[in-house]
Write a protein that holds these residues in place. Structure first.
Motif, mmCIF file in Angstrom:
data_model
loop_
_atom_site.group_PDB
_atom_site.id
_atom_site.type_symbol
_atom_site.label_atom_id
_atom_site.label_comp_id
_atom_site.label_asym_id
_atom_site.label_seq_id
_atom_site.Cartn_x
_atom_site.Cartn_y
_atom_site.Cartn_z
ATOM 1 N N UNK A 50 -8.680 -3.554 -8.626
ATOM 2 C CA UNK A 50 -7.454 -2.976 -8.080
ATOM 3 C C UNK A 50 -6.772 -4.000 -7.187
ATOM 4 N N UNK A 51 -5.455 -3.976 -7.211
ATOM 5 C CA UNK A 51 -4.637 -4.814 -6.330
ATOM 6 C C UNK A 51 -3.765 -3.915 -5.480
ATOM 7 N N UNK A 52 -3.618 -4.292 -4.206
ATOM 8 C CA UNK A 52 -2.840 -3.533 -3.238
ATOM 9 C C UNK A 52 -1.878 -4.488 -2.549
ATOM 10 N N UNK A 53 -0.605 -4.133 -2.492
ATOM 11 C CA UNK A 53 0.361 -4.932 -1.735
ATOM 12 C C UNK A 53 0.722 -4.128 -0.485
ATOM 13 N N UNK A 54 0.434 -4.711 0.669
ATOM 14 C CA UNK A 54 0.622 -4.027 1.953
ATOM 15 C C UNK A 54 1.599 -4.845 2.790
ATOM 16 N N UNK A 55 2.492 -4.197 3.535
ATOM 17 C CA UNK A 55 3.418 -4.953 4.390
ATOM 18 C C UNK A 55 2.657 -5.812 5.404
ATOM 19 N N UNK A 56 3.228 -6.930 5.789
ATOM 20 C CA UNK A 56 2.566 -7.876 6.687
ATOM 21 C C UNK A 56 2.588 -7.414 8.151
ATOM 22 N N UNK A 57 3.579 -6.641 8.541
ATOM 23 C CA UNK A 57 3.724 -6.260 9.960
ATOM 24 C C UNK A 57 2.471 -5.649 10.578
ATOM 25 N N UNK A 58 1.802 -4.698 9.893
ATOM 26 C CA UNK A 58 0.606 -4.110 10.508
ATOM 27 C C UNK A 58 -0.505 -5.135 10.782
ATOM 28 N N UNK A 59 -0.541 -6.199 10.012
ATOM 29 C CA UNK A 59 -1.563 -7.231 10.227
ATOM 30 C C UNK A 59 -1.293 -7.969 11.529
ATOM 31 N N UNK A 60 -0.018 -8.191 11.829
ATOM 32 C CA UNK A 60 0.345 -8.855 13.084
ATOM 33 C C UNK A 60 0.074 -7.968 14.291
ATOM 34 N N UNK A 117 -2.269 -5.436 14.590
ATOM 35 C CA UNK A 117 -3.656 -5.054 14.868
ATOM 36 C C UNK A 117 -4.578 -5.691 13.832
ATOM 37 N N UNK A 118 -5.861 -5.624 14.117
ATOM 38 C CA UNK A 118 -6.822 -6.179 13.154
ATOM 39 C C UNK A 118 -7.443 -5.080 12.291
ATOM 40 N N UNK A 119 -6.811 -3.902 12.287
ATOM 41 C CA UNK A 119 -7.366 -2.759 11.568
ATOM 42 C C UNK A 119 -7.432 -3.007 10.048
ATOM 43 N N UNK A 120 -6.388 -3.594 9.463
ATOM 44 C CA UNK A 120 -6.405 -3.866 8.020
ATOM 45 C C UNK A 120 -7.519 -4.854 7.697
ATOM 46 N N UNK A 178 -0.927 2.339 6.086
ATOM 47 C CA UNK A 178 0.007 1.255 6.411
ATOM 48 C C UNK A 178 1.116 1.140 5.366
ATOM 49 N N UNK A 179 1.284 2.171 4.554
ATOM 50 C CA UNK A 179 2.349 2.253 3.547
ATOM 51 C C UNK A 179 2.197 1.187 2.464
ATOM 52 N N UNK A 180 1.222 1.368 1.597
ATOM 53 C CA UNK A 180 1.016 0.460 0.473
ATOM 54 C C UNK A 180 2.319 0.377 -0.318
ATOM 55 N N UNK A 181 2.779 -0.842 -0.558
ATOM 56 C CA UNK A 181 4.031 -1.072 -1.272
ATOM 57 C C UNK A 181 3.838 -0.967 -2.788
ATOM 58 N N UNK A 182 2.720 -1.500 -3.278
ATOM 59 C CA UNK A 182 2.387 -1.427 -4.697
ATOM 60 C C UNK A 182 0.877 -1.308 -4.835
ATOM 61 N N UNK A 183 0.477 -0.631 -5.918
ATOM 62 C CA UNK A 183 -0.942 -0.444 -6.205
ATOM 63 C C UNK A 183 -1.121 -0.425 -7.712
ATOM 64 N N UNK A 184 -2.145 -1.114 -8.205
ATOM 65 C CA UNK A 184 -2.472 -1.090 -9.627
ATOM 66 C C UNK A 184 -3.982 -1.181 -9.786
ATOM 67 N N UNK A 185 -4.497 -0.417 -10.757
ATOM 68 C CA UNK A 185 -5.927 -0.464 -11.063
ATOM 69 C C UNK A 185 -6.051 -0.795 -12.544
#
Length: 180
Positions: free
Chosen positions: A89-99, A101-104, A144-151
């Motif tokens: 599976x691939x997940x595209x997540x916005x970068x802002x949450x990474x900046x 916090x370290x939760x992702x 964190x609002x996944x932008x795209x997801x594919x399995x």
């Protein structure tokens, strides 16, 4: 009782075969949950890995009907216990949450996933595992609002050390030789 079966179909690579195989499922009103096609370990032989939910009797009927297709060498059905399998599976997540916090990062590490790409707008995460594992990671990351997801479709190998197709081909060749 319905359960999950993995059908493996071995064939030569011919145009239109995929359509003919999927028509077998349509005629039997059986939905395909996952479908993967690739080359096998045998040169010139392709392997279809098809996941369905059905009864044991229906799995047998599907295999029987698929084997009637021209260009199909052999088909088998298996339970999940008889196979080793994975999906990706691939997940595209916005970068802002990474900046922020370290939760992702913690989620990715705990899930055994890995980061494939980081851009100024997003991060792409990869997870290999069973459907339940990749779905659980999706649900965590979706906070964190996944932008795209594919399995992907399932890829699978038999647990049995003997390759059934190879045995079938040996028996077939021995039978054909005995006719000469």
């Amino acid at each position: 009782m319905k359960e999950e079966y993995i059908l493996t179909v071995y064939s030569e690579n011919h145009i239109g075969l995929l359509t003919r195989i999927t028509n077998v499922f349509t005629r039997r009103k059986t939905n395909i949950d996952s479908l993967t096609v690739s080359e096998s370990a045998l040169q010139g032989v392709f392997k279809f890995t098809i996941v369905v939910h059905c009864t044991d009797a229906m799995a047998k009927k599907l295999v029987s009907q698929i084997e009637k297709q021209i260009d199909v060498l052999k088909a088998f059905y298996h339970t999940n216990d008889e196979m080793i399998f994975q999906e990706i599976a691939l997940y595209k997540v916005p970068i802002e949450p990474i900046y922020e916090s370290d939760k992702i990062e913690q989620i990715v590490r705990r899930a055994g996933a890995r980061i494939l790409e980081i851009t100024k707008d997003y991060v792409v995460i990869e997870k290999t595992g069973h459907k339940e594992d990749t779905q659980a990671l999706f649900e965590e990351l979706n906070e964190f609002k996944v932008m795209q997801f594919i399995r992907s479709g399932r890829v699978a190998l038999m647990r049995d050390p003997i390759e059934r197709l190879s045995e079938f081909l040996k028996e077939r060749d021995a039978f054909l030789t005995s006719l000469d």
